[in-house]
Enzyme design. Structure first.
Site, PDB file in Angstrom:
ATOM      1  N   ALA B  22       0.824  -1.201   0.000  1.00 34.61           N
ATOM      2  CA  ALA B  22       0.000   0.000   0.000  1.00 34.61           C
ATOM      3  C   ALA B  22       0.866   1.261   0.000  1.00 34.61           C
ATOM      4  O   ALA B  22       0.593   2.221  -0.731  1.00 34.61           O
ATOM      5  CB  ALA B  22      -0.929   0.005   1.202  1.00 34.61           C
ATOM      6  N   GLY B 104       8.101  -0.550  19.735  1.00 33.69           N
ATOM      7  CA  GLY B 104       9.547  -0.486  19.981  1.00 33.69           C
ATOM      8  C   GLY B 104      10.244   0.143  18.785  1.00 33.69           C
ATOM      9  O   GLY B 104      11.216   0.880  18.945  1.00 33.69           O
ATOM     10  N   ASP B 127       0.358  -8.797  18.590  1.00 38.24           N
ATOM     11  CA  ASP B 127      -0.018  -8.686  20.000  1.00 38.24           C
ATOM     12  C   ASP B 127      -1.091  -7.659  20.321  1.00 38.24           C
ATOM     13  O   ASP B 127      -1.656  -7.686  21.416  1.00 38.24           O
ATOM     14  CB  ASP B 127       1.229  -8.402  20.854  1.00 38.24           C
ATOM     15  CG  ASP B 127       2.309  -9.468  20.665  1.00 38.24           C
ATOM     16  OD1 ASP B 127       3.504  -9.109  20.610  1.00 38.24           O
ATOM     17  OD2 ASP B 127       1.948 -10.648  20.549  1.00 38.24           O
ATOM     18  N   ASP B 187     -13.985 -21.636  29.193  1.00 36.53           N
ATOM     19  CA  ASP B 187     -14.546 -21.598  30.545  1.00 36.53           C
ATOM     20  C   ASP B 187     -13.865 -20.499  31.350  1.00 36.53           C
ATOM     21  O   ASP B 187     -14.450 -19.954  32.279  1.00 36.53           O
ATOM     22  CB  ASP B 187     -14.336 -22.945  31.226  1.00 36.53           C
ATOM     23  CG  ASP B 187     -15.116 -24.035  30.525  1.00 36.53           C
ATOM     24  OD1 ASP B 187     -14.540 -24.690  29.640  1.00 36.53           O
ATOM     25  OD2 ASP B 187     -16.309 -24.190  30.827  1.00 36.53           O
ATOM     26  N   LYS B 213     -21.321 -30.599  30.903  1.00 36.07           N
ATOM     27  CA  LYS B 213     -20.342 -30.113  29.922  1.00 36.07           C
ATOM     28  C   LYS B 213     -19.317 -31.220  29.691  1.00 36.07           C
ATOM     29  O   LYS B 213     -18.893 -31.907  30.626  1.00 36.07           O
ATOM     30  CB  LYS B 213     -19.617 -28.875  30.472  1.00 36.07           C
ATOM     31  CG  LYS B 213     -20.110 -27.583  29.900  1.00 36.07           C
ATOM     32  CD  LYS B 213     -19.133 -26.423  30.158  1.00 36.07           C
ATOM     33  CE  LYS B 213     -19.268 -25.361  29.064  1.00 36.07           C
ATOM     34  NZ  LYS B 213     -18.298 -24.279  29.205  1.00 36.07           N
TER      35      LYS B 213
END
Lengths: 319, 319, 319, 319
Positions: B22, B104, B127, B187, B213
């Site tokens: 891009a 960073g 992340d 859960d 379950k």
């Protein structure tokens, strides 16, 4: 024969549902009733048994896992427990059984046959470690799952000039590592069936980098050792930026591939055919592209033969 | 401005190639030459710089990783090294720079801006831990990769009534765990941003099994602890058949999703726009669905805000 | 033999890149130089030929398509054009050739062999329609691509009680339809090799719905007819809510599966082995799990044999 | 409020099951009973209603389609039929309703609200054509399905220097084509919201080939025209080797992506929140990353606003 029971035992494998479906549809097409048994031999003993119709197995062929659930039940090795299982077969009017699982399941299957309840075994396992069959139900899917994961790892390895050591499943068998190693262009494949030379592997990796290779990959069968242990060993032979990855349980799941669904379907139908011929105590396999049935007893002394030509083939490619 | 340089720095992320494309196509459309820099700031200093054309970025949008490669280069924090980098910019006639990476990378980008070479930062990281942006390039793909793996693990968990503890990436950020935890119906989700109560988690799992379950799933951000440690901790509160899985580096690779390709494309074009306006030292982000640019300095004191409503939402679902 | 050329011809197939890599690495490992030829026989004639190294084929094994590109070049049937191709071989010092493509490519390969340039053919085609081989390179991937698409179509069919008629590729061969039809639990599979009874198909669909089936699926090989034509025909035998889908060209692309990469790797190495033995004019195939080589002449009169037991097998399942 | 009913209406979309689950779990967590209604409004009228527990929605979050099935039921526009539906609500003691579907479903939902049965609408549709929401449940998955298919088509296009015209879904909305066109680097995107210039498109394609581009791609929204018609039109402006592909119904199925599962989960919980506040006749949407609820009446006059900046963005990239 009026009624067939089906159970899945041991570690689960993609394609088990397709096999259950094939057994069910073939039996029903031959006017034989079908009963599903939950949780393998444990469920048999507990009487967790229910009738299945054509509807029960609809929309199952593409599902991973096994809708009959599975369990490891070492107690079934004891005569007492086997007799309880037989009582349940009697109680539900079940004449014969199809057992889908690893060859560990075949012991129980053979016991039942000896007691007059013909059982046919289908090789359901991702490990491909069952004798007298080139492929088990679930092997192709597990290989592709591992390959996809490693393809993704390679994207990142290329960016960082790293060596990735990737543990794949297989228990004591190196087939997944072998096929996946070739499919991912691994610099080295490490399997239980072949002695490995870590110094030579280190050299191959260094040579690759010297020749401009941007990444290194070692596909390691879990039956040899774990990735972190191997990584530490490798670092004794070179200053590698090496990372360990353990692909883990995802290899046992996922929607089965075409191969596994077709294999499961053919084997399931064949199991019913054998039972209709009054046979029992046989393990179905596919060898040289042909369906075969072997005495279960023969399997217990035998060892699966993988395609080890792939091992040397990959070594040539890695030069 | 006649010439823009592009580099990717830090951990790689799917969508980086789409961003590079891009930036390149937008620059060329504005008659600005484009130079690619291999291996991040390390490559800048080494002068590993080459001219790019429209052709260079063809057939790249669907490729994982970064074809400019990447590196971590902490040395760039030193003024000396920065000056060497600037020499290279001068030598190649590069006026400005687009830096794609984690925050960073923004430190180096800001230094270059201060020296008269405007740099714009694009948030490339799986992340999702960069401030002032709801999403980073690569986050959506990493989440889907993790989710697919866990869907496969669940096939097998269902069969065995197990509890799987699955480590996902994120470094110090819990966003991957949060979104993937909700998406896989975990859960429990364990993230660095929220204190966890392992006793309550054990209760939730037991309650789930009591209610029928068939499996338990804990999605654990690597920033809290590793899966094996958590597993041992959990076993102190219940007799669970628990397995640890670490999804690992596959989360950094793979072909980017639509979201990541579109986000990367919008951000890449926007970066060139900002440079054309003579701006520099800005970090691009997307907030409330709008593209924004913040002073890089502001980012260094700030902390990414995730959508923590998902945390309580998932707790309600797990009851 | 000092120098081998490689070209890909005809329709492309996933796994071609893996085959090119296998030929290249095996040849190099035997101190034979390798030259790649772009655009099949057209490129040979045009002299679009370049030397390849180990590096050239790195990071290619997982890529779909063929990086040597491909073309259909009927002109190569003429002696004049073949002679031009031979001139190019001479000019570049190429002694022998590996041709990867459909059996249409084998004619050109045979002509070159007759002129003293040994050529080995590898079966690269998604259609699985080449004689003397159970599987072609690309078939497994194409089947899985089609199966994934149909699995998604089934999600929607289930919701709407529709009948989907899905065209899959194969040209004149029904293998993709056969394997995919079994793998997706189709109510009917329609292939060129078996006469179909549309009235019976309509009955099967109606019977299925009467038994509570929520969807209907017909997998239709393109070699029989197109989906829309079949749909109209079907509507003459029942008031179905039927939709036609043509899966199209996606079936020719995508990252190859494990099977295709491993098959391509084995076949590629084998091709070089055969050339090293001074052989030519042979077509490699895999039969009953063993690699074989047949005189290309024999292929021209033969017809591929699929596994038609799958056809009746699926009929039993659909009852 | 003691009892909530849930139904899915109109075309199905991946993520609907996740939404049903979210509504169910949130309601149960607030001590409200939950009843599922099969087959949309048709099932409501027919009384195809059953109680749901936490267990009913287990292992559903990753499933495509809707386990409550769906139907188009134009008859519900008539007062008579609505009254029958209301009788059923009364009969089953249902106080309020969550309707998941396209905005066509909202009419029925509003009628029920006016009769005293609060209904909240959730935007379930792959087309992303519902006003007051940036994204509908199912859009992200459909886009990724289309993108994956086109990525595979591109593998083959690259090999053959072809132009592919690919029809994607969306009914009258161009959002799928827009996002997928950007994500696949299309040479042209053709959507209903923007007038297209086929001559200019032909020029762009020719220019691309002249600059060395190896393939051409036009992503065409079905709301403009079908691929074959467009292909013929294009051939009037150039001698292209052009192929038409219609991706078809696979775009409505498949396992939902992370985005769709998370969006569905948030919206489902929010719907229950609104009902707990005594609200009804509202359509939930997500705008600028925030959940919102609008009067259904407002939606009927409004038109969905897509991100049309992507249209010009992609034009710049294609130069």
């Amino acid at each position: 024969m009026k009624r067939i029971g089906i159970l899945t035992s041991g570690g689960d494998a993609p394609g088990m549902n397709a096999a259950i479906r094939a057994v069910t549809r073939t039996a029903l097409a031959n006017n034989i009733e079908v009963f599903g048994i939950h949780y393998g031999f444990a469920g048999l003993v507990a009487g967790d048994i229910f009738q299945m119709t054509s509807e029960t197995v609809a929309d199952k062929i593409n599902r991973g896992g096994t809708f009959l659930y599975s369990a490891r039940f070492p107690e079934f090795a004891q005569e007492e427990t086997q007799l309880k299982g037989i009582e349940q077969l009697k109680k539900h009017g079940i004449d014969a059984l199809v057992v889908i699982g690893g060859d560990g399941s075949y012991h129980g299957a053979l016991r039942l046959t000896e007691h007059g309840y013909n059982a046919i075994g289908l090789p359901g396992s991702i490990d491909n470690d069952i004798p007298y069959t080139d492929y088990t139900i679930g092997f192709d899917t597990a290989c592709n799952t591992a390959m996809d994961a490693i393809d993704k790892i390679r994207d990142t390895a290329t960016s960082h000039q790293r060596v990735f050591i990737v543990n794949v499943m297989g228990r004591g068998c190196g087939d997944i590592a072998l096929h996946v190693g070739v499919a991912t262009g691994a610099d080295a494949i490490v399997i239980p069936e072949e002695k490995y030379d870590i110094k030579a592997i280190a050299e191959t990796l260094k040579q690759g980098f010297a020749n401009g290779k941007k990444h290194g990959l070692v596909v390691l069968a879990e039956g040899v050792t774990d990735a972190e242990t191997f990584r530490k060993e490798l670092l004794e032979y070179g200053d590698f930026d090496a990372r360990a990855n353990v692909l883990g349980h995802m290899q046992r799941g996922g929607s089965p591939t075409v191969r596994d669904r077709v294999l499961a379907s053919k084997m399931g139908a064949y199991a019913v055919e054998l039972l209709l011929e009054g046979k029992g105590g046989l393990a179905v396999g596919i060898q040289n592209n042909k369906l075969e049935a072997h005495d279960m007893l023969d399997l217990f002394d035998a060892k699966h033969q993988g395609d080890y030509s792939l091992y040397s083939l990959n070594k040539d490619f890695a030069k």
